[in-house]
Design a protein around this motif. Structure first.
Motif, PDB file in Angstrom:
ATOM      1  N   GLY A 173     -49.688 -22.223 -39.605  1.00 50.09           N
ATOM      2  CA  GLY A 173     -49.976 -21.462 -38.382  1.00 50.09           C
ATOM      3  C   GLY A 173     -49.493 -20.024 -38.929  1.00 50.09           C
ATOM      4  N   GLU A 174     -49.139 -19.284 -37.673  1.00 50.06           N
ATOM      5  CA  GLU A 174     -48.590 -17.809 -38.230  1.00 50.06           C
ATOM      6  C   GLU A 174     -47.290 -17.773 -38.975  1.00 50.06           C
ATOM      7  OE1 GLU A 174     -49.740 -14.762 -37.029  1.00 50.06           O
ATOM      8  OE2 GLU A 174     -51.588 -15.723 -36.374  1.00 50.06           O
ATOM      9  N   PRO A 175     -47.356 -17.067 -39.888  1.00 54.25           N
ATOM     10  CA  PRO A 175     -46.073 -16.809 -40.767  1.00 54.25           C
ATOM     11  C   PRO A 175     -44.950 -16.421 -39.784  1.00 54.25           C
ATOM     12  CG  PRO A 175     -47.445 -14.718 -41.211  1.00 54.25           C
ATOM     13  CD  PRO A 175     -48.328 -16.017 -40.402  1.00 54.25           C
ATOM     14  N   LEU A 176     -43.774 -16.701 -40.080  1.00 57.22           N
ATOM     15  CA  LEU A 176     -42.564 -16.345 -39.244  1.00 57.22           C
ATOM     16  C   LEU A 176     -42.433 -14.866 -39.439  1.00 57.22           C
ATOM     17  CD1 LEU A 176     -39.986 -19.230 -39.785  1.00 57.22           C
ATOM     18  CD2 LEU A 176     -40.768 -18.682 -37.567  1.00 57.22           C
ATOM     19  N   ARG A 177     -42.280 -14.133 -40.362  1.00 54.23           N
ATOM     20  CA  ARG A 177     -42.194 -12.808 -40.279  1.00 54.23           C
ATOM     21  C   ARG A 177     -43.019 -12.061 -39.335  1.00 54.23           C
ATOM     22  NH1 ARG A 177     -38.844 -11.247 -44.404  1.00 54.23           N
ATOM     23  NH2 ARG A 177     -38.384 -12.751 -46.050  1.00 54.23           N
ATOM     24  N   ALA A 178     -44.213 -12.667 -39.101  1.00 55.51           N
ATOM     25  CA  ALA A 178     -45.104 -11.727 -38.239  1.00 55.51           C
ATOM     26  C   ALA A 178     -44.535 -12.089 -36.679  1.00 55.51           C
ATOM     27  CB  ALA A 178     -46.708 -12.369 -38.357  1.00 55.51           C
ATOM     28  N   VAL A 179     -43.797 -13.054 -36.593  1.00 55.22           N
ATOM     29  CA  VAL A 179     -43.419 -13.127 -34.943  1.00 55.22           C
ATOM     30  C   VAL A 179     -42.135 -13.053 -34.516  1.00 55.22           C
ATOM     31  CG1 VAL A 179     -45.323 -14.772 -34.648  1.00 55.22           C
ATOM     32  CG2 VAL A 179     -43.333 -15.573 -35.448  1.00 55.22           C
ATOM     33  N   LEU A 180     -41.139 -12.783 -35.542  1.00 52.54           N
ATOM     34  CA  LEU A 180     -39.754 -12.809 -35.458  1.00 52.54           C
ATOM     35  C   LEU A 180     -39.183 -11.499 -36.439  1.00 52.54           C
ATOM     36  CD1 LEU A 180     -38.152 -16.271 -35.554  1.00 52.54           C
ATOM     37  CD2 LEU A 180     -38.337 -14.738 -33.565  1.00 52.54           C
ATOM     38  N   ALA A 181     -38.352 -10.916 -35.322  1.00 52.55           N
ATOM     39  CA  ALA A 181     -37.640  -9.699 -35.926  1.00 52.55           C
ATOM     40  C   ALA A 181     -36.397  -9.513 -35.059  1.00 52.55           C
ATOM     41  CB  ALA A 181     -38.575  -8.536 -36.192  1.00 52.55           C
ATOM     42  N   PRO A 182     -35.563  -8.543 -35.440  1.00 49.02           N
ATOM     43  CA  PRO A 182     -34.250  -8.294 -34.715  1.00 49.02           C
ATOM     44  C   PRO A 182     -34.440  -7.699 -33.515  1.00 49.02           C
ATOM     45  CG  PRO A 182     -33.807  -7.540 -37.112  1.00 49.02           C
ATOM     46  CD  PRO A 182     -35.378  -7.957 -37.146  1.00 49.02           C
ATOM     47  N   GLY A 183     -34.259  -8.195 -32.486  1.00 50.43           N
ATOM     48  CA  GLY A 183     -34.431  -7.597 -30.955  1.00 50.43           C
ATOM     49  C   GLY A 183     -35.552  -8.268 -30.601  1.00 50.43           C
ATOM     50  N   SER A 184     -36.424  -8.790 -31.173  1.00 50.02           N
ATOM     51  CA  SER A 184     -37.787  -9.411 -30.689  1.00 50.02           C
ATOM     52  C   SER A 184     -37.865 -10.535 -29.351  1.00 50.02           C
ATOM     53  CB  SER A 184     -38.645  -9.881 -31.958  1.00 50.02           C
ATOM     54  OG  SER A 184     -37.879 -11.147 -32.363  1.00 50.02           O
ATOM     55  N   ALA A 185     -36.563 -11.154 -29.265  1.00 46.31           N
ATOM     56  CA  ALA A 185     -36.185 -11.972 -28.303  1.00 46.31           C
ATOM     57  C   ALA A 185     -34.883 -12.226 -28.266  1.00 46.31           C
ATOM     58  CB  ALA A 185     -36.978 -13.459 -28.749  1.00 46.31           C
ATOM     59  N   ARG A 186     -34.371 -12.498 -26.820  1.00 46.08           N
ATOM     60  CA  ARG A 186     -33.030 -12.837 -26.600  1.00 46.08           C
ATOM     61  C   ARG A 186     -32.789 -14.318 -26.221  1.00 46.08           C
ATOM     62  NH1 ARG A 186     -29.634  -8.659 -25.318  1.00 46.08           N
ATOM     63  NH2 ARG A 186     -28.111 -10.475 -25.831  1.00 46.08           N
ATOM     64  N   THR A 187     -33.963 -15.041 -25.996  1.00 45.45           N
ATOM     65  CA  THR A 187     -33.892 -16.379 -25.810  1.00 45.45           C
ATOM     66  C   THR A 187     -35.100 -17.195 -26.557  1.00 45.45           C
ATOM     67  OG1 THR A 187     -35.241 -16.522 -23.675  1.00 45.45           O
ATOM     68  CG2 THR A 187     -32.796 -16.478 -23.519  1.00 45.45           C
ATOM     69  N   LEU A 188     -34.853 -18.166 -27.470  1.00 41.75           N
ATOM     70  CA  LEU A 188     -36.015 -18.580 -28.138  1.00 41.75           C
ATOM     71  C   LEU A 188     -35.904 -20.111 -28.315  1.00 41.75           C
ATOM     72  CD1 LEU A 188     -37.913 -18.108 -30.572  1.00 41.75           C
ATOM     73  CD2 LEU A 188     -36.107 -18.182 -32.119  1.00 41.75           C
ATOM     74  N   ALA A 189     -37.111 -20.589 -28.351  1.00 40.95           N
ATOM     75  CA  ALA A 189     -37.159 -22.229 -28.377  1.00 40.95           C
ATOM     76  C   ALA A 189     -38.152 -22.549 -29.707  1.00 40.95           C
ATOM     77  CB  ALA A 189     -38.102 -22.623 -27.261  1.00 40.95           C
ATOM     78  N   LEU A 190     -37.357 -23.310 -30.261  1.00 39.49           N
ATOM     79  CA  LEU A 190     -38.060 -23.918 -31.441  1.00 39.49           C
ATOM     80  C   LEU A 190     -38.507 -25.365 -31.360  1.00 39.49           C
ATOM     81  CD1 LEU A 190     -35.381 -22.409 -34.128  1.00 39.49           C
ATOM     82  CD2 LEU A 190     -37.591 -21.251 -33.122  1.00 39.49           C
ATOM     83  N   ILE A 191     -39.650 -25.685 -31.784  1.00 42.31           N
ATOM     84  CA  ILE A 191     -40.194 -26.998 -31.599  1.00 42.31           C
ATOM     85  C   ILE A 191     -40.313 -27.545 -32.772  1.00 42.31           C
ATOM     86  CG2 ILE A 191     -41.631 -28.366 -30.293  1.00 42.31           C
ATOM     87  CD1 ILE A 191     -42.278 -25.740 -28.573  1.00 42.31           C
ATOM     88  N   THR A 192     -40.084 -28.888 -33.194  1.00 43.83           N
ATOM     89  CA  THR A 192     -40.065 -29.415 -34.521  1.00 43.83           C
ATOM     90  C   THR A 192     -40.417 -30.876 -34.216  1.00 43.83           C
ATOM     91  OG1 THR A 192     -37.938 -29.864 -35.085  1.00 43.83           O
ATOM     92  CG2 THR A 192     -38.907 -27.700 -35.856  1.00 43.83           C
ATOM     93  N   GLY A 193     -41.059 -31.781 -35.033  1.00 44.69           N
ATOM     94  CA  GLY A 193     -41.516 -32.870 -34.814  1.00 44.69           C
ATOM     95  C   GLY A 193     -40.722 -34.082 -35.303  1.00 44.69           C
ATOM     96  N   SER A 194     -41.018 -35.311 -34.955  1.00 46.37           N
ATOM     97  CA  SER A 194     -40.389 -36.586 -35.718  1.00 46.37           C
ATOM     98  C   SER A 194     -41.158 -36.765 -36.771  1.00 46.37           C
ATOM     99  CB  SER A 194     -40.467 -37.562 -34.676  1.00 46.37           C
ATOM    100  OG  SER A 194     -41.827 -37.990 -34.669  1.00 46.37           O
ATOM    101  N   GLU A 195     -40.529 -37.990 -37.347  1.00 44.88           N
ATOM    102  CA  GLU A 195     -41.276 -38.472 -38.699  1.00 44.88           C
ATOM    103  C   GLU A 195     -42.797 -38.470 -38.723  1.00 44.88           C
ATOM    104  OE1 GLU A 195     -37.407 -40.548 -38.567  1.00 44.88           O
ATOM    105  OE2 GLU A 195     -39.144 -40.274 -37.112  1.00 44.88           O
ATOM    106  N   GLY A 196     -43.392 -38.901 -37.435  1.00 46.40           N
ATOM    107  CA  GLY A 196     -44.826 -39.067 -37.585  1.00 46.40           C
ATOM    108  C   GLY A 196     -45.482 -37.670 -37.206  1.00 46.40           C
ATOM    109  N   GLY A 197     -44.776 -36.624 -37.003  1.00 49.69           N
ATOM    110  CA  GLY A 197     -45.509 -35.372 -36.865  1.00 49.69           C
ATOM    111  C   GLY A 197     -46.011 -35.322 -35.436  1.00 49.69           C
ATOM    112  N   PHE A 198     -46.943 -34.262 -35.099  1.00 46.70           N
ATOM    113  CA  PHE A 198     -47.637 -33.987 -34.047  1.00 46.70           C
ATOM    114  C   PHE A 198     -49.201 -34.324 -34.046  1.00 46.70           C
ATOM    115  CE2 PHE A 198     -44.041 -30.795 -33.757  1.00 46.70           C
ATOM    116  CZ  PHE A 198     -43.542 -31.272 -32.388  1.00 46.70           C
ATOM    117  N   SER A 199     -49.574 -34.654 -32.723  1.00 50.56           N
ATOM    118  CA  SER A 199     -51.120 -35.138 -32.592  1.00 50.56           C
ATOM    119  C   SER A 199     -51.739 -33.771 -32.331  1.00 50.56           C
ATOM    120  CB  SER A 199     -51.250 -35.975 -31.426  1.00 50.56           C
ATOM    121  OG  SER A 199     -51.040 -35.486 -30.411  1.00 50.56           O
TER     122      SER A 199
END
Length: 242
Positions: A173-199
């Motif tokens: 997907g998008e590179p992280l540097r393109a979507v995160l920078a100092p001050g770009s968010a105060r609340t952030l959700a990170l979503i990662t998968g289990s051993e089988g990944g995502f459908s």
């Protein structure tokens, strides 16, 4: 270095510890009146607590004026993590708390290998692990481990409350540097998968819920590595590892 404790009994220049923390301080550390500890209240500030009384099951303090903790990031991160098997969640909890996470929410998804089992009992242990890691890391905020969400749709439904949500997909997907920078968010959700990944359907649902699909480079990471890599990268790119 003074010992560190978390308490909700803190107001008007007075504080108290009860339960296992009071036992530890009074009976294991053999504290005496006049000794000092670091107390962290529900306001996220640090206080110097001076022992004034040691009672059965209770230690009382006078406290200094509270001060912000240098250990707390200016970014509140919730880690939504696909439920892994064989105790790997404990490792994720311990290290993500050290790295500055605010909240951990396990979830079950289509390709999870693990299945729900005695989650109420396990959640008590998970929160003890989080508390121990917070003390070790010098945190002033006690991160919370929530009971697991039963479906990935529950994760998607929770994303509206965040300034930004990032869905880490093995398909890239998008590179992280393109979507995160100092001050770009105060609340952030990170979503990662289990051993089988995502459908593919789950990836589409995350995007429809407003999450930005991102990658972690060309290598496939283990389910216990990906959330820690994602959290470390987020802290670095927002200036919280300086």
């Amino acid at each position: 270095m003074p010992h560190r404790y978390f308490t909700r009994e803190l107001a008007d220049g007075q504080a108290a510890l009860t339960g296992s923390d009071a036992h530890h301080l009074a009976n294991v550390m053999r504290a005496r009146p006049g000794e000092q500890v670091v107390l962290c209240g529900p306001d996220g500030l640090e206080y110097t607590g001076t022992v004034t009384a040691i009672l059965p099951g209770r230690v009382e303090f006078s406290v200094s004026e509270g001060a912000p903790s240098k250990a707390e990031p200016d970014l509140a991160v919730t880690l939504f993590v696909g439920y892994p098997k064989q105790g790997k969640l404990e490792e994720i909890i311990r290290h993500s708390v050290e790295l500055g996470v605010s909240r951990i929410v396990p979830f079950f998804s289509r390709y999870c290998v693990a299945a729900p089992k005695k989650e109420d009992v396990k959640n008590e242990r998970y929160n003890r692990i989080a508390a121990e890691a917070a003390k070790q890391a010098g945190r002033a905020v006690l991160p919370r481990v929530e009971l697991p969400l039963a479906r990935f749709s529950d994760v998607c439904g929770a994303l509206a409350g965040y300034d930004k949500a990032l869905f880490f997909y093995e398909g890239g997907g998008e590179p992280l540097r393109a979507v995160l920078a100092p001050g770009s968010a105060r609340t952030l959700a990170l979503i990662t998968g289990s051993e089988g990944g995502f459908s593919p359907e789950e990836a589409g649902a995350a995007a429809a819920a407003g999450a930005v699909t991102v990658g972690l480079g060309p290598r496939i990471l283990r389910c216990e590595t990906a959330p820690l890599a994602a959290l470390t990268a987020a802290m670095l790119l927002t200036g919280n590892l300086e």
